[in-house]
Design a protein around this motif. Sequence first.
Motif, mmCIF file in Angstrom:
data_model
loop_
_atom_site.group_PDB
_atom_site.id
_atom_site.type_symbol
_atom_site.label_atom_id
_atom_site.label_comp_id
_atom_site.label_asym_id
_atom_site.label_seq_id
_atom_site.Cartn_x
_atom_site.Cartn_y
_atom_site.Cartn_z
ATOM 1 N N SER A 1 -4.495 -46.558 16.722
ATOM 2 C CA SER A 1 -4.820 -48.194 16.723
ATOM 3 C C SER A 1 -4.387 -48.168 14.445
ATOM 4 O O SER A 1 -3.804 -48.857 13.857
ATOM 5 N N LEU A 2 -5.122 -47.028 13.453
ATOM 6 C CA LEU A 2 -4.744 -47.084 12.206
ATOM 7 C C LEU A 2 -2.881 -46.944 11.944
ATOM 8 O O LEU A 2 -2.446 -47.199 11.074
ATOM 9 N N CYS A 3 -2.516 -46.440 13.067
ATOM 10 C CA CYS A 3 -1.120 -46.437 12.472
ATOM 11 C C CYS A 3 -0.571 -47.590 12.644
ATOM 12 O O CYS A 3 -0.054 -48.272 11.203
ATOM 13 N N TRP A 4 -0.972 -48.491 13.107
ATOM 14 C CA TRP A 4 0.062 -49.936 13.555
ATOM 15 C C TRP A 4 -0.842 -50.756 12.536
ATOM 16 O O TRP A 4 0.277 -51.438 11.992
ATOM 17 N N ILE A 5 -2.242 -50.575 12.235
ATOM 18 C CA ILE A 5 -2.496 -51.510 10.616
ATOM 19 C C ILE A 5 -2.204 -50.866 9.542
ATOM 20 O O ILE A 5 -1.413 -52.148 8.757
ATOM 21 N N LEU A 6 -1.738 -49.616 9.675
ATOM 22 C CA LEU A 6 -0.960 -49.012 8.305
ATOM 23 C C LEU A 6 0.010 -49.751 7.688
ATOM 24 O O LEU A 6 0.644 -50.239 6.282
ATOM 25 N N ILE A 7 1.148 -49.928 9.369
ATOM 26 C CA ILE A 7 2.027 -50.538 8.886
ATOM 27 C C ILE A 7 1.838 -51.687 8.260
ATOM 28 O O ILE A 7 3.244 -52.597 8.123
ATOM 29 N N ASP A 8 1.384 -52.142 8.966
ATOM 30 C CA ASP A 8 1.034 -54.047 8.488
ATOM 31 C C ASP A 8 0.944 -53.829 7.735
ATOM 32 O O ASP A 8 0.907 -55.559 7.151
ATOM 33 N N GLU A 9 0.666 -53.066 6.625
ATOM 34 C CA GLU A 9 -0.261 -52.946 5.153
ATOM 35 C C GLU A 9 1.075 -52.652 4.790
ATOM 36 O O GLU A 9 1.091 -52.352 3.809
ATOM 37 N N GLU A 10 1.842 -52.199 5.156
ATOM 38 C CA GLU A 10 3.212 -51.365 4.662
ATOM 39 C C GLU A 10 2.889 -50.280 3.633
ATOM 40 O O GLU A 10 3.174 -49.757 2.455
ATOM 41 N N PHE B 1 3.269 -46.808 4.714
ATOM 42 C CA PHE B 1 3.831 -45.920 6.120
ATOM 43 C C PHE B 1 3.905 -44.457 5.050
ATOM 44 O O PHE B 1 4.149 -43.692 6.676
ATOM 45 N N ALA B 2 3.180 -44.410 4.522
ATOM 46 C CA ALA B 2 3.724 -42.570 4.310
ATOM 47 C C ALA B 2 2.488 -42.344 5.110
ATOM 48 O O ALA B 2 2.927 -41.180 5.645
ATOM 49 N N GLU B 3 1.119 -42.963 4.796
ATOM 50 C CA GLU B 3 -0.039 -42.914 5.395
ATOM 51 C C GLU B 3 0.332 -42.391 7.187
ATOM 52 O O GLU B 3 -0.460 -42.075 8.002
ATOM 53 N N ALA B 4 0.657 -43.876 7.488
ATOM 54 C CA ALA B 4 0.505 -43.873 9.086
ATOM 55 C C ALA B 4 2.337 -42.826 9.236
ATOM 56 O O ALA B 4 1.614 -42.338 10.462
ATOM 57 N N ASP B 5 2.870 -42.426 8.777
ATOM 58 C CA ASP B 5 4.037 -41.618 9.051
ATOM 59 C C ASP B 5 2.854 -40.525 9.167
ATOM 60 O O ASP B 5 2.904 -38.829 10.468
ATOM 61 N N SER B 6 2.219 -39.677 8.292
ATOM 62 C CA SER B 6 1.448 -38.226 8.399
ATOM 63 C C SER B 6 0.424 -39.019 9.894
ATOM 64 O O SER B 6 0.717 -37.503 9.953
#
Length: 337
Positions: A208-217, A219-224
């Motif tokens: 869930s947090l990955c997609w939220i972080l992507i939405d917030e741009e 990307f680095a944290e989502a990828d990690s």
Amino acid sequence: MVKNFIRCSVLLFIVVFNPLASEDFQRFNVAFELLINQEYQRSSGELMRLLEDDPSDFDALYFSVAVEQTRILDYDSYNLESARFVQYADSVRTSLENTLGNLTGSDSVRCAFYIANITGGIGIIQAKAGRWFDAVRNAISSVNTLRDLTDKDPTLAEAKLGIGVFDYYLSNSLRWVPFTENRAKRGIKAVRDALNAPSPFDLAAKNSLCWILIDEEEFAEADSLAQSVLDLAPENTIFLKIRALIALWTGRYSRAEKLALQLIDASDSKTPVNWSDLVTGYYILINCHQHNGREAELVRDADKILGRTIPPEFKDVSHIESHLKHIRDTSRIFRVN
């Protein structure tokens, strides 16, 4: 908003706290490990064996629904299976509601949590199937129960995930309304709090947090975050797809191509084939070829996926249809040139 909410809900349904007896917990661990590795049939088999030993085991009954929903959302097979799933989930919810009155203490709280999650899960599948009124009604009912549970026990991190996802995406869909930004921030915090759920249940919060972080741009944290799951389950296409899309969207085409090939191989080797992930993998790969000006490779790989016999019920899924159209249109342009 709705698209990303549904994406981030693939694993949302499996989060739960586990004050279970040690022997039962070990048996659930087998089912959970199979679930993380997307071996849904074997995971269901483990749960069915548990229910055969004790038909009153409401934990196993709940997880049988959770595995089914995760599989349907993973494969995007709701066009085929939404009606059957809603019927089964509703029957399990009724069974749990009948059981709830006979429970006390942590068993009672856990059962109420399961009922709320099943209600939310039904709403997610209904949304995918276009039944928006029923979906919203079930989502609100689910979140209201989760809020009641966290009001009674603020340490209940597992319930915070559903609340956080709901608050974040509701706020994003109402950006024009004053003061909704704070609700979005509270939603993100609640999802981050859910990362503290015991393994493997923290995976749902990570997804869930990955997609939220992507939405917030971010990307680095989502990828990690996605990579942290792949370190445990390298073939998990849910998180492999996240990393591949992030690489594409951030212009890291070499990484995107490598991850797309992994996604294609992993999706095509599944039984049955995961058509949603397979098409997404080729979509990413074709974009990489286009960026690098590799015309021959683009046409070759476009022909590979366009030549596959994709079942109509999957071709009609919006993102699959969109990806196939892009592949078809792009390859046509390169053939003309």
